[in-house]
Motif scaffolding. Structure first.
Motif, PDB file in Angstrom:
ATOM      1  N   ALA A   1      -6.530   6.179   1.425  1.00 35.47           N
ATOM      2  CA  ALA A   1      -5.391   6.664   2.195  1.00 35.47           C
ATOM      3  C   ALA A   1      -4.086   6.168   1.594  1.00 35.47           C
ATOM      4  CB  ALA A   1      -5.503   6.198   3.649  1.00 35.47           C
ATOM      5  N   VAL A   2      -3.099   7.050   1.565  1.00 37.39           N
ATOM      6  CA  VAL A   2      -1.742   6.692   1.149  1.00 37.39           C
ATOM      7  C   VAL A   2      -0.826   7.079   2.300  1.00 37.39           C
ATOM      8  CG1 VAL A   2       0.092   7.043  -0.535  1.00 37.39           C
ATOM      9  CG2 VAL A   2      -2.304   7.089  -1.272  1.00 37.39           C
ATOM     10  N   MET A   3      -0.272   6.069   2.983  1.00 35.19           N
ATOM     11  CA  MET A   3       0.508   6.299   4.197  1.00 35.19           C
ATOM     12  C   MET A   3       1.903   5.721   4.032  1.00 35.19           C
ATOM     13  SD  MET A   3      -2.014   7.767   5.706  1.00 35.19           S
ATOM     14  CE  MET A   3      -1.509   8.033   7.406  1.00 35.19           C
ATOM     15  N   GLY A   4       2.888   6.463   4.548  1.00 38.57           N
ATOM     16  CA  GLY A   4       4.275   6.115   4.261  1.00 38.57           C
ATOM     17  C   GLY A   4       4.833   4.928   5.002  1.00 38.57           C
ATOM     18  N   CYS A   5       4.271   4.568   6.167  1.00 37.99           N
ATOM     19  CA  CYS A   5       4.855   3.468   6.931  1.00 37.99           C
ATOM     20  C   CYS A   5       3.794   2.769   7.757  1.00 37.99           C
ATOM     21  CB  CYS A   5       5.992   3.963   7.839  1.00 37.99           C
ATOM     22  SG  CYS A   5       5.401   4.875   9.276  1.00 37.99           S
TER      23      CYS A   5
ATOM     24  N   ASP B   1     -10.487   5.500   9.064  1.00 35.75           N
ATOM     25  CA  ASP B   1     -11.796   5.816   8.496  1.00 35.75           C
ATOM     26  C   ASP B   1     -11.834   5.647   6.981  1.00 35.75           C
ATOM     27  OD1 ASP B   1     -12.830   6.426  10.973  1.00 35.75           O
ATOM     28  OD2 ASP B   1     -12.267   8.539  10.851  1.00 35.75           O
ATOM     29  N   ALA B   2     -10.696   5.328   6.361  1.00 37.78           N
ATOM     30  CA  ALA B   2     -10.648   5.227   4.907  1.00 37.78           C
ATOM     31  C   ALA B   2     -11.246   3.902   4.433  1.00 37.78           C
ATOM     32  CB  ALA B   2      -9.204   5.344   4.418  1.00 37.78           C
ATOM     33  N   ASP B   3     -11.773   3.924   3.196  1.00 39.66           N
ATOM     34  CA  ASP B   3     -12.281   2.692   2.593  1.00 39.66           C
ATOM     35  C   ASP B   3     -11.136   1.783   2.170  1.00 39.66           C
ATOM     36  OD1 ASP B   3     -15.159   3.403   2.574  1.00 39.66           O
ATOM     37  OD2 ASP B   3     -14.489   4.992   1.235  1.00 39.66           O
ATOM     38  N   TYR B   4     -10.078   2.410   1.628  1.00 43.87           N
ATOM     39  CA  TYR B   4      -8.918   1.641   1.154  1.00 43.87           C
ATOM     40  C   TYR B   4      -7.631   2.337   1.597  1.00 43.87           C
ATOM     41  CZ  TYR B   4     -12.417  -0.619  -1.737  1.00 43.87           C
ATOM     42  OH  TYR B   4     -13.535  -1.313  -2.146  1.00 43.87           O
ATOM     43  N   GLY B   5      -6.607   1.525   1.843  1.00 44.50           N
ATOM     44  CA  GLY B   5      -5.334   2.076   2.252  1.00 44.50           C
ATOM     45  C   GLY B   5      -4.173   1.485   1.476  1.00 44.50           C
ATOM     46  N   TYR B   6      -3.184   2.327   1.212  1.00 46.76           N
ATOM     47  CA  TYR B   6      -1.945   1.959   0.522  1.00 46.76           C
ATOM     48  C   TYR B   6      -0.833   2.339   1.493  1.00 46.76           C
ATOM     49  CZ  TYR B   6       1.495   2.083  -3.392  1.00 46.76           C
ATOM     50  OH  TYR B   6       2.565   1.879  -4.242  1.00 46.76           O
ATOM     51  N   VAL B   7      -0.192   1.335   2.115  1.00 38.11           N
ATOM     52  CA  VAL B   7       0.700   1.609   3.241  1.00 38.11           C
ATOM     53  C   VAL B   7       2.076   0.981   3.003  1.00 38.11           C
ATOM     54  CG1 VAL B   7       1.030   1.343   5.732  1.00 38.11           C
ATOM     55  CG2 VAL B   7      -1.280   1.600   4.802  1.00 38.11           C
ATOM     56  N   GLY B   8       3.121   1.779   3.269  1.00 35.15           N
ATOM     57  CA  GLY B   8       4.480   1.254   3.179  1.00 35.15           C
ATOM     58  C   GLY B   8       4.693   0.151   4.209  1.00 35.15           C
ATOM     59  N   ARG B   9       5.033  -1.057   3.753  1.00 33.24           N
ATOM     60  CA  ARG B   9       5.174  -2.223   4.656  1.00 33.24           C
ATOM     61  C   ARG B   9       6.628  -2.461   5.013  1.00 33.24           C
ATOM     62  NH1 ARG B   9       2.307  -5.122   8.320  1.00 33.24           N
ATOM     63  NH2 ARG B   9       3.010  -7.285   8.398  1.00 33.24           N
TER      64      ARG B   9
ATOM     65  N   ALA C   1       5.993  -1.900  -7.074  1.00 30.20           N
ATOM     66  CA  ALA C   1       5.780  -1.643  -8.499  1.00 30.20           C
ATOM     67  C   ALA C   1       4.364  -2.013  -8.946  1.00 30.20           C
ATOM     68  CB  ALA C   1       6.804  -2.393  -9.334  1.00 30.20           C
ATOM     69  N   GLU C   2       3.718  -2.917  -8.197  1.00 32.74           N
ATOM     70  CA  GLU C   2       2.370  -3.355  -8.558  1.00 32.74           C
ATOM     71  C   GLU C   2       1.293  -2.698  -7.683  1.00 32.74           C
ATOM     72  OE1 GLU C   2       2.174  -7.593  -8.318  1.00 32.74           O
ATOM     73  OE2 GLU C   2       4.120  -7.876  -9.324  1.00 32.74           O
ATOM     74  N   GLY C   3       1.706  -1.770  -6.808  1.00 35.01           N
ATOM     75  CA  GLY C   3       0.805  -1.246  -5.789  1.00 35.01           C
ATOM     76  C   GLY C   3      -0.460  -0.592  -6.335  1.00 35.01           C
ATOM     77  N   VAL C   4      -0.290   0.326  -7.272  1.00 31.96           N
ATOM     78  CA  VAL C   4      -1.451   1.049  -7.796  1.00 31.96           C
ATOM     79  C   VAL C   4      -2.364   0.102  -8.568  1.00 31.96           C
ATOM     80  CG1 VAL C   4      -2.224   2.919  -9.314  1.00 31.96           C
ATOM     81  CG2 VAL C   4      -0.204   3.251  -7.863  1.00 31.96           C
ATOM     82  N   GLU C   5      -1.770  -0.759  -9.382  1.00 29.99           N
ATOM     83  CA  GLU C   5      -2.542  -1.735 -10.157  1.00 29.99           C
ATOM     84  C   GLU C   5      -3.341  -2.657  -9.242  1.00 29.99           C
ATOM     85  OE1 GLU C   5      -1.634  -5.614 -13.015  1.00 29.99           O
ATOM     86  OE2 GLU C   5      -0.085  -4.078 -12.735  1.00 29.99           O
ATOM     87  N   GLN C   6      -2.720  -3.095  -8.136  1.00 32.23           N
ATOM     88  CA  GLN C   6      -3.397  -3.989  -7.209  1.00 32.23           C
ATOM     89  C   GLN C   6      -4.480  -3.265  -6.394  1.00 32.23           C
ATOM     90  OE1 GLN C   6      -3.167  -7.339  -6.754  1.00 32.23           O
ATOM     91  NE2 GLN C   6      -1.867  -7.391  -8.585  1.00 32.23           N
ATOM     92  N   LEU C   7      -4.253  -1.976  -6.131  1.00 26.39           N
ATOM     93  CA  LEU C   7      -5.281  -1.176  -5.454  1.00 26.39           C
ATOM     94  C   LEU C   7      -6.524  -1.086  -6.326  1.00 26.39           C
ATOM     95  CD1 LEU C   7      -6.316   0.758  -3.244  1.00 26.39           C
ATOM     96  CD2 LEU C   7      -5.155   2.615  -4.469  1.00 26.39           C
ATOM     97  N   ILE C   8      -6.328  -0.816  -7.608  1.00 27.31           N
ATOM     98  CA  ILE C   8      -7.451  -0.758  -8.542  1.00 27.31           C
ATOM     99  C   ILE C   8      -8.176  -2.100  -8.583  1.00 27.31           C
ATOM    100  CG2 ILE C   8      -8.054  -0.554 -10.994  1.00 27.31           C
ATOM    101  CD1 ILE C   8      -5.776   1.522 -11.211  1.00 27.31           C
ATOM    102  N   GLN C   9      -7.409  -3.188  -8.588  1.00 32.81           N
ATOM    103  CA  GLN C   9      -8.023  -4.512  -8.630  1.00 32.81           C
ATOM    104  C   GLN C   9      -8.857  -4.781  -7.381  1.00 32.81           C
ATOM    105  OE1 GLN C   9      -7.960  -6.626 -11.347  1.00 32.81           O
ATOM    106  NE2 GLN C   9      -9.597  -7.562 -10.115  1.00 32.81           N
ATOM    107  N   LEU C  10      -8.369  -4.318  -6.227  1.00 35.40           N
ATOM    108  CA  LEU C  10      -9.115  -4.496  -4.986  1.00 35.40           C
ATOM    109  C   LEU C  10     -10.450  -3.737  -5.044  1.00 35.40           C
ATOM    110  CD1 LEU C  10      -9.365  -5.507  -2.079  1.00 35.40           C
ATOM    111  CD2 LEU C  10      -7.966  -3.543  -1.342  1.00 35.40           C
ATOM    112  N   ILE C  11     -10.403  -2.519  -5.566  1.00 35.51           N
ATOM    113  CA  ILE C  11     -11.637  -1.732  -5.702  1.00 35.51           C
ATOM    114  C   ILE C  11     -12.589  -2.429  -6.672  1.00 35.51           C
ATOM    115  CG2 ILE C  11     -12.599   0.503  -6.423  1.00 35.51           C
ATOM    116  CD1 ILE C  11      -9.907   1.771  -5.592  1.00 35.51           C
TER     117      ILE C  11
END
Length: 405
Positions: free
Chosen positions: A344-348, A358-366, A386-396
């Protein structure tokens, strides 16, 4: 293509049941693939190379199969084309691997069908064209006698093919097209779904009289309402007659581009959601390879096959704290090769965690410049955007769910 296949759940009469309960059908083998029964919905397409072009046909079949097309159809307008299938099949086995093949036979094609039946796993015939009836310009009706005489001729020409396929353990698709109904069906039933269904039933009864039931049925039309009505009526008739043949779904001549995809999805997706359909083909006026992603997207959206990452993303609003479209694109490009994950990619932070539950992973505007990464409902870490996508990959990767592209 790796897939995670969703089992068919037992029927439960529950209000608000979110499971698609597929109609139980016979299992029909087509080479190494089985259509119907408890098997996943099968994806098909058709090459557009001339079958006399052996190398081109082999390359076209291989391209489709490598991206997930499980059964490939070819056309055989002549005896030479039918014989070419023997070479195509052998070359696939020698240079790649066996691929389930279907041959399309039209226009008084008994001899062609008998030849090609030796070399393919399934033969598709069109009842409106298999025994061609020359129209009479002054005809106003068909007498019962005329109707039955043509029916007897159909049985006579179809019988050798049925026996050949039966004895080889191969399959047949009885593929009715709304645009090519036989004249006597048009005179008797009109240009209607009823005429399509009766055309299919006539051929089914011939096959059954010869103890042949390795049948798949299709009733395609270029107009979605006609297609939907024909398939629903076919199911009703089969239920009444105790038949359970698997159905091949498609909107024929859907066109190209966005509208062709929407039109195909409207027809195929509607029936699949009702539990109708065992194999599908999206017919686009584009390269055949363009059809396969549409098929898998339809199946994934309905939860019938899971062959890619499921992306959940909000539509963006004034609360969004980053360029949602740009970030979703970056996340998709980084993870689209994975299988079986929901991201999931959520704006806020306001609705994001709840809507992506229900998503396995989420990327959320904090907050401006920062995003939160989630595993399910749990916030794992806050990182600079700036590190969001890289850190998401690392979490996976940390969870052992990453595979290299």
């Amino acid at each position: 293509m790796q897939t995670i296949e969703q089992p068919i759940a037992p029927r439960e009469d529950k209000l608000f049941d979110t499971t698609i309960h597929r109609r139980q059908t016979r299992a029909v083998k087509v080479g190494s693939v089985t259509i119907g029964g408890n098997n996943p919905v099968v994806v098909q397409s058709m090459i557009n190379e001339d079958t006399l072009d052996i190398d081109g046909s082999v390359a076209g079949i291989r391209r489709l199969h490598e991206i997930g097309c499980e059964i490939v159809r070819v056309t055989v307008p002549s005896m030479a084309h039918a014989r070419a299938l023997a070479e195509i099949k052998q070359k696939l086995a020698d240079t790649y691997q066996p691929v389930p093949l279907v041959a399309d036979v039209h226009h008084n094609g008994m001899k062609i069908a008998l030849e090609v039946a030796k070399h393919v796993d399934k033969v598709r015939i069109n009842p409106g064209l298999y025994v061609f009836e020359k129209p009479k310009g002054d005809r106003t009706e068909y007498s019962q006698t005329e109707f039955e005489e043509i029916g007897a001729k159909i049985k006579e020409t179809l019988e050798p093919l049925v026996i050949s396929l039966r004895d080889q353990g191969k399959a047949m698709r009885i593929g009715v097209n709304h645009g090519s109904l036989a004249e006597r069906m048009l005179f008797t039933y009109g240009d209607t779904p009823e005429g399509m269904v009766e055309s299919a039933l006539e051929f089914i009864r011939i096959c059954e009289s010869l103890d042949f039931k390795n049948l798949i049925i299709s009733l395609k039309a270029s107009r979605v309402p006609v297609m939907l009505s024909a398939y629903r009526l076919m199911v009703k008739k089969m239920d009444e007659l105790g038949m359970s043949y698997p159905l091949h779904l498609g909107v024929t001549e859907a066109g190209d581009g966005e509208y062709g995809r929407i039109k195909s999805t409207a027809g195929i997706g509607t029936l699949l959601a009702e539990g109708i359909g065992d194999t599908i083909r999206v017919s686009l006026t584009e390269a055949p390879e363009k059809e396969i992603p549409v098929c898998y997207s339809i199946l994934q959206a309905l939860g019938l096959r899971k062959t890619m990452v499921e992306y959940v993303a909000c539509p963006s609003c004034g609360r969004t704290l980053f360029n949602l479209e740009e970030v979703l694109h970056k996340v998709r490009e980084a993870t689209k090769h994975l299988t079986g994950l929901d991201i999931a990619v959520m704006g806020c932070i306001v609705n994001g965690p709840g809507e992506m539950a229900d998503a396995d992973y989420g990327y959320v505007g904090r907050q401006p410049g920062f995003i939160s990464l989630y595993r399910g409902r749990e916030e794992i870490r806050k990182v600079p955007e700036a590190e969001g996508v890289e850190q998401l990959i690392q979490l996976i990767k940390d969870d052992g769910k990453w595979v290299d592209p």
